[in-house]
Design an enzyme around this catalytic site. Structure first.
Site, short mmCIF file in Angstrom:
data_model
loop_
_atom_site.label_atom_id
_atom_site.label_comp_id
_atom_site.label_asym_id
_atom_site.label_seq_id
_atom_site.Cartn_x
_atom_site.Cartn_y
_atom_site.Cartn_z
N HIS A 64 0.76 -1.04 0.07
CA HIS A 64 0.02 0.13 0.01
C HIS A 64 0.82 1.33 0.04
O HIS A 64 0.47 1.96 -0.48
CB HIS A 64 -0.88 0.25 1.04
CG HIS A 64 -1.94 1.21 1.19
ND1 HIS A 64 -2.52 1.28 0.29
CD2 HIS A 64 -1.95 1.98 2.47
CE1 HIS A 64 -3.30 2.47 0.61
NE2 HIS A 64 -2.40 2.96 2.34
N GLU A 178 -6.54 0.04 10.77
CA GLU A 178 -7.22 1.37 10.79
C GLU A 178 -8.92 0.76 10.63
O GLU A 178 -9.23 -0.05 10.04
CB GLU A 178 -6.74 2.20 9.27
CG GLU A 178 -5.40 2.52 9.47
CD GLU A 178 -4.69 2.70 8.28
OE1 GLU A 178 -3.77 3.01 7.97
OE2 GLU A 178 -5.18 2.04 7.32
#
Length: 217
Positions: A64, A178
Site C-alpha cells: 500500500h 485502521e
C-alpha cells in the site's frame, strides 16, 4: 457435573460494511448485487460484491505504501493475533503525540490500539481525522511494538501526500489496522484477533477485528 468456565467477553471493534459505508474520497465504495436468487430452479442466494480493501476495519499491506512491498496475503499473521493494549487519546487533535499515550505504556504488549474519537463516525467520512505523529510510531517501535491500530481511516492525516507515519511503518517493519471502533472499549489489555484475508495480490484486506478479555481461566 464438571465446572463450566464462563466464556470470555468479546468486543467487536469492526464498523458495519454496507452500501454507503464511508471510504476515502475517490476510493471504491462497497457495492453488492445478487448474481443468483432462491427461486424455481435455483436453491441458493449468491451475491457479487465490489469494494476497496480499505473499506471498514482493515489491515494495510506494505504494498500500500511501498511499490516493492509485500502483498497482504504474504505477510505474517503473527502481529494480528495476540495481547494488545487499548489507549485513549480522545480529542487529541490532529496528531497522536507521545504525551497523549505515555500514561499507559508500562509493560507494553506488542500491539497498541489508540482511541481518538468519543464516538467513531461509522456513517460518514471525516476529513479532520486524528493520525499518528511519526515520532510516536518510532518510539513505539523502539519499545518492541509490532502493530499499531487506530479508530480513524488512516494513521496519516487525510490530506497527507508524503504519508510520513506509513513510511515509519515501512522502515520499521510494523503492521497497521485502521478504521477500528473503540467507543465501548476501556483502556487496558486484551487479546486482539484481526486476521487479514489471504489476498495474494492485494494492497490491504478487510478484517473482522475483535478484542477478547484476558482475565479468564
Amino acid at each position: 457435573m464438571p465446572h463450566q468456565h464462563p466464556s470470555p467477553r468479546i468486543w467487536d471493534i469492526s464498523p458495519p460494511v454496507h452500501e454507503g459505508a464511508p471510504v476515502f474520497p475517490g476510493d471504491t465504495p462497497y457495492r453488492q448485487r445478487w448474481a443468483a436468487a432462491i427461486g424455481p430452479g435455483c436453491p441458493v442466494n449468491v451475491s457479487e460484491i465490489t469494494l476497496s480493501p480499505h473499506v471498514g476495519a482493515h489491515a494495510d499491506a506494505p504494498l500500500h505504501y511501498d511499490a516493492g512491498g509485500d502483498t497482504i496475503g504474504t505477510v505474517s499473521l503473527v502481529p494480528f493475533l495476540g495481547p494488545c493494549r487499548v489507549i485513549h487519546a480522545i480529542d487529541c487533535g490532529p496528531l497522536i503525540e507521545w504525551r497523549h499515550i505515555e500514561h499507559a505504556l508500562a509493560e507494553l504488549p506488542p500491539r497498541v490500539l489508540v482511541r481518538t474519537y468519543r464516538a467513531m463516525p461509522v456513517d460518514r467520512w471525516d476529513g479532520q481525522l486524528s493520525a499518528y505523529a511519526p515520532a510516536t510510531i518510532e518510539r513505539l517501535a523502539d519499545l518492541g511494538v509490532q502493530l499499531v491500530g487506530i479508530d480513524t481511516a488512516s494513521i496519516d492525516p487525510a490530506d497527507s501526500k508524503t504519508l510520513d507515519s506509513h513510511q515509519v511503518i515501512r522502515r520499521r517493519g510494523l503492521r497497521v489496522l485502521e478504521n477500528l471502533v473503540l467507543d465501548d472499549v476501556a483502556e487496558g489489555d486484551y487479546e486482539l484477533i484481526a486476521l487479514p484475508l489471504k489476498l495474494t495480490t492485494a494492497d490491504a484486506s478487510p478484517v473482522r477485528a475483535i478484542l477478547r478479555e484476558l482475565s479468564f481461566q
